[in-house]
Design a protein around this motif. Structure first.
Motif, PDB file in Angstrom:
ATOM      1  N   TYR A   1       0.811  -1.214   0.000  1.00 39.19           N
ATOM      2  CA  TYR A   1       0.000   0.000   0.000  1.00 39.19           C
ATOM      3  C   TYR A   1       0.845   1.265   0.000  1.00 39.19           C
ATOM      4  O   TYR A   1       0.356   2.354   0.269  1.00 39.19           O
ATOM      5  CB  TYR A   1      -0.969   0.001   1.185  1.00 39.19           C
ATOM      6  CG  TYR A   1      -0.374  -0.495   2.486  1.00 39.19           C
ATOM      7  CD1 TYR A   1       0.253   0.367   3.382  1.00 39.19           C
ATOM      8  CD2 TYR A   1      -0.447  -1.850   2.818  1.00 39.19           C
ATOM      9  CE1 TYR A   1       0.801  -0.103   4.559  1.00 39.19           C
ATOM     10  CE2 TYR A   1       0.096  -2.323   4.000  1.00 39.19           C
ATOM     11  CZ  TYR A   1       0.718  -1.448   4.875  1.00 39.19           C
ATOM     12  OH  TYR A   1       1.258  -1.924   6.039  1.00 39.19           O
TER      13      TYR A   1
ATOM     14  N   ASP B   1      -9.881  -9.227  10.010  1.00 38.98           N
ATOM     15  CA  ASP B   1     -10.288  -7.824   9.976  1.00 38.98           C
ATOM     16  C   ASP B   1      -9.118  -6.847   9.875  1.00 38.98           C
ATOM     17  O   ASP B   1      -9.185  -5.886   9.084  1.00 38.98           O
ATOM     18  CB  ASP B   1     -11.170  -7.513  11.190  1.00 38.98           C
ATOM     19  CG  ASP B   1     -12.494  -8.272  11.147  1.00 38.98           C
ATOM     20  OD1 ASP B   1     -12.662  -9.122  10.242  1.00 38.98           O
ATOM     21  OD2 ASP B   1     -13.347  -8.031  12.014  1.00 38.98           O
ATOM     22  N   PRO B   2      -8.017  -7.042  10.615  1.00 43.39           N
ATOM     23  CA  PRO B   2      -6.867  -6.145  10.410  1.00 43.39           C
ATOM     24  C   PRO B   2      -6.295  -6.243   9.002  1.00 43.39           C
ATOM     25  O   PRO B   2      -5.818  -5.240   8.443  1.00 43.39           O
ATOM     26  CB  PRO B   2      -5.853  -6.625  11.459  1.00 43.39           C
ATOM     27  CG  PRO B   2      -6.674  -7.303  12.501  1.00 43.39           C
ATOM     28  CD  PRO B   2      -7.802  -7.949  11.756  1.00 43.39           C
ATOM     29  N   THR B   3      -6.358  -7.439   8.401  1.00 41.48           N
ATOM     30  CA  THR B   3      -5.894  -7.603   7.023  1.00 41.48           C
ATOM     31  C   THR B   3      -6.766  -6.817   6.058  1.00 41.48           C
ATOM     32  O   THR B   3      -6.264  -6.165   5.127  1.00 41.48           O
ATOM     33  CB  THR B   3      -5.888  -9.086   6.639  1.00 41.48           C
ATOM     34  OG1 THR B   3      -4.947  -9.781   7.453  1.00 41.48           O
ATOM     35  CG2 THR B   3      -5.515  -9.274   5.177  1.00 41.48           C
TER      36      THR B   3
ATOM     37  N   GLU C   1      -8.309  -4.084   6.501  1.00 40.64           N
ATOM     38  CA  GLU C   1      -7.966  -2.659   6.545  1.00 40.64           C
ATOM     39  C   GLU C   1      -6.787  -2.356   5.622  1.00 40.64           C
ATOM     40  O   GLU C   1      -6.785  -1.340   4.917  1.00 40.64           O
ATOM     41  CB  GLU C   1      -7.633  -2.245   7.976  1.00 40.64           C
ATOM     42  CG  GLU C   1      -8.813  -2.306   8.938  1.00 40.64           C
ATOM     43  CD  GLU C   1      -8.413  -1.901  10.342  1.00 40.64           C
ATOM     44  OE1 GLU C   1      -7.321  -1.300  10.509  1.00 40.64           O
ATOM     45  OE2 GLU C   1      -9.183  -2.174  11.276  1.00 40.64           O
ATOM     46  N   LEU C   2      -5.801  -3.234   5.620  1.00 41.52           N
ATOM     47  CA  LEU C   2      -4.633  -3.016   4.756  1.00 41.52           C
ATOM     48  C   LEU C   2      -4.972  -3.242   3.286  1.00 41.52           C
ATOM     49  O   LEU C   2      -4.429  -2.553   2.406  1.00 41.52           O
ATOM     50  CB  LEU C   2      -3.488  -3.926   5.181  1.00 41.52           C
ATOM     51  CG  LEU C   2      -2.943  -3.703   6.591  1.00 41.52           C
ATOM     52  CD1 LEU C   2      -1.711  -4.568   6.829  1.00 41.52           C
ATOM     53  CD2 LEU C   2      -2.625  -2.235   6.841  1.00 41.52           C
TER      54      LEU C   2
ATOM     55  N   ALA D   1      -7.787  -2.564   1.873  1.00 39.76           N
ATOM     56  CA  ALA D   1      -8.472  -1.353   1.435  1.00 39.76           C
ATOM     57  C   ALA D   1      -7.465  -0.240   1.161  1.00 39.76           C
ATOM     58  O   ALA D   1      -7.596   0.511   0.179  1.00 39.76           O
ATOM     59  CB  ALA D   1      -9.487  -0.912   2.488  1.00 39.76           C
ATOM     60  N   LYS D   2      -6.424  -0.132   1.995  1.00 43.80           N
ATOM     61  CA  LYS D   2      -5.375   0.860   1.762  1.00 43.80           C
ATOM     62  C   LYS D   2      -4.637   0.573   0.455  1.00 43.80           C
ATOM     63  O   LYS D   2      -4.315   1.500  -0.307  1.00 43.80           O
ATOM     64  CB  LYS D   2      -4.379   0.857   2.924  1.00 43.80           C
ATOM     65  CG  LYS D   2      -4.890   1.463   4.210  1.00 43.80           C
ATOM     66  CD  LYS D   2      -3.838   1.416   5.298  1.00 43.80           C
ATOM     67  CE  LYS D   2      -2.615   2.251   4.963  1.00 43.80           C
ATOM     68  NZ  LYS D   2      -1.632   2.282   6.076  1.00 43.80           N
TER      69      LYS D   2
ATOM     70  N   ARG E   1     -13.820  -8.051   2.588  1.00 46.46           N
ATOM     71  CA  ARG E   1     -12.859  -7.117   1.993  1.00 46.46           C
ATOM     72  C   ARG E   1     -13.462  -6.309   0.858  1.00 46.46           C
ATOM     73  O   ARG E   1     -13.063  -5.163   0.626  1.00 46.46           O
ATOM     74  CB  ARG E   1     -11.583  -7.835   1.556  1.00 46.46           C
ATOM     75  CG  ARG E   1     -11.577  -8.401   0.129  1.00 46.46           C
ATOM     76  CD  ARG E   1     -12.156  -9.742   0.063  1.00 46.46           C
ATOM     77  NE  ARG E   1     -11.646 -10.451  -1.123  1.00 46.46           N
ATOM     78  CZ  ARG E   1     -12.397 -11.302  -1.812  1.00 46.46           C
ATOM     79  NH1 ARG E   1     -13.634 -11.534  -1.451  1.00 46.46           N
ATOM     80  NH2 ARG E   1     -11.886 -11.944  -2.840  1.00 46.46           N
TER      81      ARG E   1
ATOM     82  N   ALA F   1     -15.141  -3.291   2.410  1.00 45.83           N
ATOM     83  CA  ALA F   1     -14.162  -2.343   2.927  1.00 45.83           C
ATOM     84  C   ALA F   1     -13.493  -1.570   1.793  1.00 45.83           C
ATOM     85  O   ALA F   1     -13.288  -0.349   1.892  1.00 45.83           O
ATOM     86  CB  ALA F   1     -13.115  -3.080   3.752  1.00 45.83           C
TER      87      ALA F   1
ATOM     88  N   THR G   1     -13.851   2.476   1.111  1.00 43.50           N
ATOM     89  CA  THR G   1     -12.644   3.298   1.084  1.00 43.50           C
ATOM     90  C   THR G   1     -12.512   4.039  -0.237  1.00 43.50           C
ATOM     91  O   THR G   1     -12.170   5.233  -0.267  1.00 43.50           O
ATOM     92  CB  THR G   1     -11.406   2.427   1.336  1.00 43.50           C
ATOM     93  OG1 THR G   1     -11.510   1.833   2.637  1.00 43.50           O
ATOM     94  CG2 THR G   1     -10.129   3.233   1.259  1.00 43.50           C
TER      95      THR G   1
END
Length: 325
Positions: free
Chosen positions: A94, A142-144, A146-147, A149-150, A172, A175, A179
């Protein structure tokens, strides 16, 4: 007296066969994957041993390779990135100046009309080769997400036409859609690897993308090859979350799944003719056991017949020279 059906009447000449042909592969149906490497040697070009005819490419070599394919009629590409540095957080996935992001800028500057699709996953960027962040040996969903989406946002900012999440983390697509929309990229489509099986056909790809997991496997997030109904649930979830195109991967062993999705959804459906399928054809052709051109064109036609609108295939460059010839 008409005592039996004479199907041969309409097969008698090439013109008659073409007249009634039900399915046809067109250049615009094909998406060619490429592996771009972050390197100081922009002309870097390294053969992939397990995928004859395919290469890891530096930025300039990628541009030159794509230029030749565009001259042959290629209209769409899919990019995978191999960074110089990998870490546990997949930070180069990202990074605004990451390998794929820079490749997108280069290709869109040279070929504005080319459709550039970017793979969105972490496996090529993590030091452990898994598709997400880890806690011990557990992949954290869930933390994955977020990345991911970045990463998708960084691809859109670089100029990607379509983002394609291949990770198979739950949620995903939603998300990524949120985003992109929040950052003004409401027009960027998502091609979701909606139905991706935990397949043995990916082996050569992991050599090409340098993404083999350091331990374990991907069976907790990729689908069980024995399951059919589950594919529709996965596709339904991604469609509800905002996917614009649904993909089935691999291709040939899952033509039944491809047909199921084509019959069940109004969205465009893509199929990925994966590395293992490609390499088997190449190996058999190299041994003189098959007619490569006929096998490839028959395979691509099978995907169309089963309901594919789009075909991601490493045969794309060759096929462009064979269609209608």
């Amino acid at each position: 007296m008409n005592e039996f059906f004479r199907g041969r009447r309409l097969r008698r000449t090439p013109a008659l066969r073409a007249l009634i042909r039900e399915n046809e592969v067109r250049p615009q149906d094909l998406i060619m994957p490429y592996f771009v490497v972050e390197t100081d040697d922009a002309s870097f070009k390294k053969p992939i041993a397990s995928m004859p005819g395919q290469f890891q490419l530096g930025p300039k070599a990628l541009e030159e390779t794509v230029a030749k394919a565009v001259d042959q009629g290629l209209m769409s590409v899919l990019l995978f990135g191999i960074p110089k540095v990998k870490d546990e957080k997949a930070s180069q996935a990202y990074a605004d100046e990451g390998v794929v992001q820079e490749a997108v800028r280069r290709l869109k500057d040279r070929f504005p009309e080319l459709v550039v699709v970017t793979d969105v996953c972490l496996c090529e960027y993590t030091s452990h080769g898994h598709c997400g962040l880890l806690r011990g040996e557990e992949i954290l969903n869930d933390p994955t997400v977020e990345l991911l989406a970045k990463a998708a946002l960084s691809h859109a900012r670089a100029g990607a036409d379509i983002v394609a999440p291949s990770d198979m983390m739950d949620g995903r697509v939603a998300a990524i859609r949120d985003t992109l929309d929040e950052n003004g990229f409401t027009d960027i489509p998502i091609m979701s690897y909606a139905v991706k099986y935990a397949s043995a056909f990916y082996g050569p790809f992991r050599d090409a993308a340098e993404s083999a997991p350091a331990f374990g496997d991907r069976k907790t997030h990729q689908m069980d090859p024995a399951n059919r109904r589950e594919a529709l649930r996965e596709a339904e979830a991604d469609a509800a979350e905002g996917a614009d195109i649904l993909m089935v991967k691999p291709g040939l062993p899952y033509l039944d799944i491809l047909r199921d999705l084509s019959d069940s959804f109004d969205l465009p459906v893509a199929v990925y003719n994966v590395s293992g399928e490609y390499s088997m054809v190449k190996a058999a052709a190299a041994n003189g056991w098959i007619d490569e051109k006929r096998i490839v064109l028959e395979t691509l036609t099978a995907f169309k017949r089963a309901g594919a609108d789009l075909i991601l295939t490493y045969h794309a460059e060759d096929a462009l020279g064979w269609l209608d010839k």
